[in-house]
Design an enzyme around this catalytic site. Structure first.
Site, mmCIF file in Angstrom:
data_model
loop_
_atom_site.group_PDB
_atom_site.id
_atom_site.type_symbol
_atom_site.label_atom_id
_atom_site.label_comp_id
_atom_site.label_asym_id
_atom_site.label_seq_id
_atom_site.Cartn_x
_atom_site.Cartn_y
_atom_site.Cartn_z
ATOM 1 N N LEU A 1 17.506 -35.299 -9.817
ATOM 2 C CA LEU A 1 17.696 -36.265 -10.785
ATOM 3 C C LEU A 1 18.672 -36.234 -11.726
ATOM 4 O O LEU A 1 19.436 -37.077 -11.880
ATOM 5 C CB LEU A 1 16.159 -36.634 -11.511
ATOM 6 C CG LEU A 1 16.077 -37.861 -12.390
ATOM 7 C CD1 LEU A 1 16.306 -38.986 -11.632
ATOM 8 C CD2 LEU A 1 14.729 -37.784 -13.217
ATOM 9 N N TYR A 2 18.685 -35.060 -12.560
ATOM 10 C CA TYR A 2 19.901 -34.803 -13.296
ATOM 11 C C TYR A 2 21.047 -34.857 -12.770
ATOM 12 O O TYR A 2 21.966 -35.586 -13.311
ATOM 13 C CB TYR A 2 19.670 -33.374 -14.044
ATOM 14 C CG TYR A 2 20.354 -33.062 -15.007
ATOM 15 C CD1 TYR A 2 20.896 -33.932 -16.215
ATOM 16 C CD2 TYR A 2 21.215 -31.844 -14.854
ATOM 17 C CE1 TYR A 2 22.064 -33.352 -16.850
ATOM 18 C CE2 TYR A 2 22.007 -31.252 -15.799
ATOM 19 C CZ TYR A 2 22.581 -32.191 -16.924
ATOM 20 O OH TYR A 2 23.518 -31.855 -17.634
#
Length: 249
Positions: free
Chosen positions: A155-156
């Site tokens: 996600l990051y």
């Protein structure tokens, strides 16, 4: 140090601590009027006071970039301080690690709102005015994780990979009108956020890297200062890794 940025105004998001704060100090030291922004008013005002104490120019604007209204308000307020923004540093960002199945929709939206949507809105609000004047510099802070398939950082990493592509797109869009857009990708760096990960956590990312150590915020800030200066006048759409070789191995 030569005041190479005298007469310019720089907005640095997420600049009450860590890399953003070091960047504010560096640009103020080069003569820029820096606008520090973040959610913590006490830290922001302390940063401004310290810059002014050594002869620099600084102001603080409180901003929560989770909401679109926060980014738009920041752009408007920042431009009103001196009448223009010449330099934009999209530094504010959040990160978390976990498996895909564990990520909630709320966490997904929060990550993308702060890491991608806020910079997008700030560039949309400020870059056209830079282009109208025929000059300006934008630096987006990314991460070396974008080039590695980390099982817990999807996600990051994907949010910052979006920023890397946007840097190239914005360089193509605004470069012909005098606005240079580039990226700095830090590696493991000591900040209040990374140190809160726990003892030895950030150090573990340096194992096997050429530098074999964690970076300091001022080392990242030096790269940002270079990219916004005239010394980098022929640099457009670049991604400068300042990571101790993290992405190289």
């Amino acid at each position: 140090m030569t005041a190479r940025l005298t007469g310019s105004t720089a907005l640095i998001t997420g600049s009450t601590s860590g890399i953003g704060r070091a960047t504010a100090d560096a640009l103020a030291g080069l003569g820029a009027h820096v606008i520090i922004s973040g959610r913590d008013k006490a830290r922001g005002e302390a940063a401004v006071a310290q810059i002014r104490a050594v002869g620099g120019k600084a102001d603080f604007i409180a901003a929560d970039l989770l909401l679109s209204s926060g980014a738009r308000s920041l752009a408007e307020q920042a431009a009103a301080v001196t009448g223009r923004i010449d330099i934009l540093i999209n530094n504010a960002g959040i990160y978390s690690f976990g498996s895909t199945a564990e990520v909630t929709e709320e966490a997904f939206d929060r990550m993308y709102n702060i890491n991608v949507k806020a910079p997008y809105l700030l560039v949309g609000a400020l870059a056209p005015h830079m282009a109208d004047r025929g000059s300006g510099a934008i630096v987006n802070i990314s991460t070396g994780i974008t080039v590695k398939g980390n099982a817990l950082a999807g996600l990051y990493g994907s949010s910052k990979a979006a920023i890397n592509l946007l840097t190239k797109s914005w360089a193509a869009e605004y470069g012909p009108r005098g606005v240079r857009v580039n990226t700095v990708s830090p590696g493991p760096t000591y900040t209040p956020g990374t140190q809160a990960m726990g003892e030895g956590a950030i150090e573990s990312f340096t194992v096997g890297t050429p530098a074999e150590r964690v970076g300091q915020p001022h080392e990242i800030a030096s790269a940002v200062a270079f990219l916004v200066s005239d010394e980098a006048s022929f640099v457009h759409g670049a991604n400068l890794a300042v990571d101790g070789g993290f992405a190289a191995v």
